[in-house]
Design an enzyme around this catalytic site. Structure first.
Site, PDB file in Angstrom:
ATOM      1  N   HIS A 140      51.371  46.709  31.590  1.00 19.39           N
ATOM      2  CA  HIS A 140      51.939  46.812  32.928  1.00 19.39           C
ATOM      3  C   HIS A 140      51.058  47.619  33.881  1.00 19.39           C
ATOM      4  O   HIS A 140      51.376  47.779  35.049  1.00 19.39           O
ATOM      5  CB  HIS A 140      53.333  47.458  32.817  1.00 19.39           C
ATOM      6  CG  HIS A 140      54.187  47.287  34.018  1.00 19.39           C
ATOM      7  ND1 HIS A 140      54.631  48.341  34.784  1.00 19.39           N
ATOM      8  CD2 HIS A 140      54.697  46.171  34.599  1.00 19.39           C
ATOM      9  CE1 HIS A 140      55.380  47.894  35.778  1.00 19.39           C
ATOM     10  NE2 HIS A 140      55.440  46.584  35.702  1.00 19.39           N
ATOM     11  N   LYS A 142      47.982  48.743  36.404  1.00 11.19           N
ATOM     12  CA  LYS A 142      47.188  48.108  37.464  1.00 11.19           C
ATOM     13  C   LYS A 142      46.035  49.042  37.793  1.00 11.19           C
ATOM     14  O   LYS A 142      46.203  50.014  38.535  1.00 11.19           O
ATOM     15  CB  LYS A 142      48.028  47.858  38.722  1.00 11.19           C
ATOM     16  CG  LYS A 142      49.149  46.832  38.548  1.00 11.19           C
ATOM     17  CD  LYS A 142      50.435  47.464  38.136  1.00 11.19           C
ATOM     18  CE  LYS A 142      51.560  46.432  38.075  1.00 11.19           C
ATOM     19  NZ  LYS A 142      52.794  46.996  37.514  1.00 11.19           N
ATOM     20  N   ASP A 147      31.807  50.281  39.247  1.00 14.46           N
ATOM     21  CA  ASP A 147      30.558  51.042  39.076  1.00 14.46           C
ATOM     22  C   ASP A 147      30.788  52.468  38.571  1.00 14.46           C
ATOM     23  O   ASP A 147      29.919  53.334  38.714  1.00 14.46           O
ATOM     24  CB  ASP A 147      29.750  51.079  40.376  1.00 14.46           C
ATOM     25  CG  ASP A 147      29.182  49.711  40.743  1.00 14.46           C
ATOM     26  OD1 ASP A 147      29.093  48.852  39.853  1.00 14.46           O
ATOM     27  OD2 ASP A 147      28.833  49.523  41.921  1.00 14.46           O
ATOM     28  N   HIS A 319      59.075  48.024  45.283  1.00 13.92           N
ATOM     29  CA  HIS A 319      58.333  47.881  44.036  1.00 13.92           C
ATOM     30  C   HIS A 319      57.536  49.143  43.712  1.00 13.92           C
ATOM     31  O   HIS A 319      56.835  49.202  42.707  1.00 13.92           O
ATOM     32  CB  HIS A 319      57.381  46.674  44.128  1.00 13.92           C
ATOM     33  CG  HIS A 319      56.864  46.204  42.815  1.00 13.92           C
ATOM     34  ND1 HIS A 319      55.559  46.431  42.404  1.00 13.92           N
ATOM     35  CD2 HIS A 319      57.455  45.524  41.811  1.00 13.92           C
ATOM     36  CE1 HIS A 319      55.377  45.896  41.208  1.00 13.92           C
ATOM     37  NE2 HIS A 319      56.514  45.340  40.824  1.00 13.92           N
ATOM     38  N   LYS A 321      56.283  53.020  42.709  1.00 10.75           N
ATOM     39  CA  LYS A 321      56.510  53.966  41.620  1.00 10.75           C
ATOM     40  C   LYS A 321      55.792  55.263  42.003  1.00 10.75           C
ATOM     41  O   LYS A 321      54.722  55.584  41.482  1.00 10.75           O
ATOM     42  CB  LYS A 321      55.944  53.440  40.290  1.00 10.75           C
ATOM     43  CG  LYS A 321      56.479  52.046  39.882  1.00 10.75           C
ATOM     44  CD  LYS A 321      55.536  50.960  40.308  1.00 10.75           C
ATOM     45  CE  LYS A 321      55.831  49.605  39.686  1.00 10.75           C
ATOM     46  NZ  LYS A 321      57.162  49.069  39.844  1.00 10.75           N
ATOM     47  N   ASP A 326      57.521  69.469  46.104  1.00  2.00           N
ATOM     48  CA  ASP A 326      57.061  70.534  46.996  1.00  2.00           C
ATOM     49  C   ASP A 326      55.981  70.005  47.935  1.00  2.00           C
ATOM     50  O   ASP A 326      56.058  68.860  48.368  1.00  2.00           O
ATOM     51  CB  ASP A 326      56.634  71.749  46.184  1.00  2.00           C
ATOM     52  CG  ASP A 326      57.817  72.360  45.416  1.00  2.00           C
ATOM     53  OD1 ASP A 326      58.954  72.191  45.872  1.00  2.00           O
ATOM     54  OD2 ASP A 326      57.593  72.982  44.361  1.00  2.00           O
TER      55      ASP A 326
END
Length: 427
Positions: A140, A142, A147, A319, A321, A326
């Site tokens: 899952h 991404k 380089d 979608h 996350k 603080d």
């Protein structure tokens, strides 16, 4: 000309190929790295141009991991820039999830492979009665590393539904671009996941990382990679959330697409609110999956009575996350706060200590909650609240133990396998 899905590709070309290794099962911990430049990228409008331009400028290497690639305008541009990079001699490894990328055609993959892109499919499986069955333990993450000097990590897949012009179902999401010393850790991790050699860290490097983790610093530009796998690091991301919630003093904002954590994390959220911390949750009000909204609502009564503020984002599917605590701590990544992400899937987040980044993320989330969300209250929670909470906890803890229980069964173990194209196959 037919265009079979990757499920058929697997049957034709991968069934006799030995497994390389399961990604994510590595005993490596990454510490805080300073002096990084980190930029928040909101939605596909900001993310795709930066990633594609980095790929166009690549000189030696591209490492890419993603859950979803669709053959739409975004997927086609990704294919185009990867092929162009491979043709000018850039070494490319693309690791694609067998479920999320399960509808990619043989032709799409073959064009990449013949250009020199090394393609690896995580846990591919054929359909049964037209239904994909490999639902659990997904790749899952991404991640894109170019380089070894620039990295992208977050929740955005390579699909047009991350662009506003997709319509009402376009997703609201976030990623980050990282440049600086932390990229070396992300690069090291990505190399390990794709089965390529990565230099082991010496004992004094590991000790220095542990010391840097314990020593608080107020310097900006601090970045740390955390991940979960089904090996040595099954709870790392959840533990980070619990630790930082315990230390929160002024504010906590969590924006998460699929929110159904276990009791320990819920308790830390509630305890922070009890201490007087301003705790806000931004969750899905217009979900892409109704079950996600129903599951999250099982937790509302427990949290609202503790003083937690809950907002449902209703403009389009959320979608993201992301979270902040603080004025200087933030996280962006692929991990939801539900049983799939916290107990089954392979995930990766970056932790960020940077006041400017925190302020930018806070301002964007504040605009979301103030102007695009519905405020939830106790009287808006579903009836039968105690029953909902009881069922919710039972379901979560069942799923949390599912990986261990599943290991007792004679079921397959997920594997990362190379895509190879046989001559004469139908594309």
């Amino acid at each position: 000309m037919s265009s079979p899905s990757m499920d058929k590709t697997h049957v034709e070309h991968l069934s006799t190929t030995p497994a390389i290794r399961e990604p994510g099962v590595v005993d490596v911990e990454y510490g805080w790295q300073g002096n990084n430049r980190v930029e928040l990228l909101e939605n596909g409008e900001a993310y795709f141009p930066r990633v594609f331009e980095a790929i166009r400028q690549a000189k030696t290497e591209i490492l890419l991991e993603t859950f979803i690639v669709f053959e739409d305008k975004v997927g086609e541009e990704l294919q185009e820039v990867l092929i162009a990079a491979a043709q000018r001699g850039v070494r490319i490894t693309a690791s694609l999830d067998g479920f999320g990328c399960g509808e990619l055609s043989t032709g799409y993959l073959t064009a990449l492979s013949e250009a020199g892109v090394r393609i690896q499919i995580f846990d591919p499986a054929p359909k049964h009665l037209g239904i994909r069955t490999n639902w659990f333990r997904r790749l899952h993450r991404k991640i894109v590393v170019v380089d070894g000097t620039i990295a992208f990590i977050g929740g955005i897949n390579f699909s047009a539904d991350h662009l506003a012009d997709f319509g009402p179902e376009a997703k609201q999401d976030y990623s980050v671009e990282v440049q600086g010393p932390a990229v070396a850790d992300i690069h090291h991790f990505a190399l390990l996941q794709c089965g390529r050699p990565a230099r082991a860290k010496y004992w004094w490097q590991r000790r220095r990382q542990r010391r840097s983790e314990l020593a608080f610093t107020d310097h900006d530009g601090q970045v740390r990679l955390v991940y979960r796998d089904n090996g040595e690091h099954p709870t790392d991301i959840e533990e980070v959330y619990r630790q930082v919630l315990r230390s929160a003093q002024r504010r906590v904002v969590i924006a998460n697409a699929y929110f159904f954590p276990g009791y320990r994390l819920l308790r830390e959220i509630r305890n922070a609110a009890h201490r007087g911390v301003d705790v806000r949750l931004i969750l899905q009000g217009q979900p892409d999956m109704l079950a996600a909204k129903l599951a999250a609502r099982m937790t509302y009564d427990y949290l609202l009575k503790s003083g937690v503020q809950i907002y449902e984002y209703c403009d389009r599917p959320l979608h993201g996350k992301v979270a902040l605590v603080d004025e200087d701590w933030s996280t962006v990544g692929s991990s939801n706060l539900d049983p799939l992400s916290l107990s089954l899937n392979l995930e990766a987040n970056v932790l960020i200590r940077d006041r400017a980044f925190n302020r930018d993320l806070f301002e964007r989330l504040e605009d979301l909650s103030d102007n695009h969300c519905k405020v939830m209250s106790v009287d808006k929670t579903p009836r039968g609240r105690v029953w909902h909470m009881t069922v919710g906890f039972l379901v979560f803890h069942f799923l949390a133990q599912f990986p261990a229980w599943a290991g007792w069964l004679p079921a397959h173990k997920p594997r990362l396998k190379p895509f190879t194209h046989s001559a004469g196959s139908d594309t």
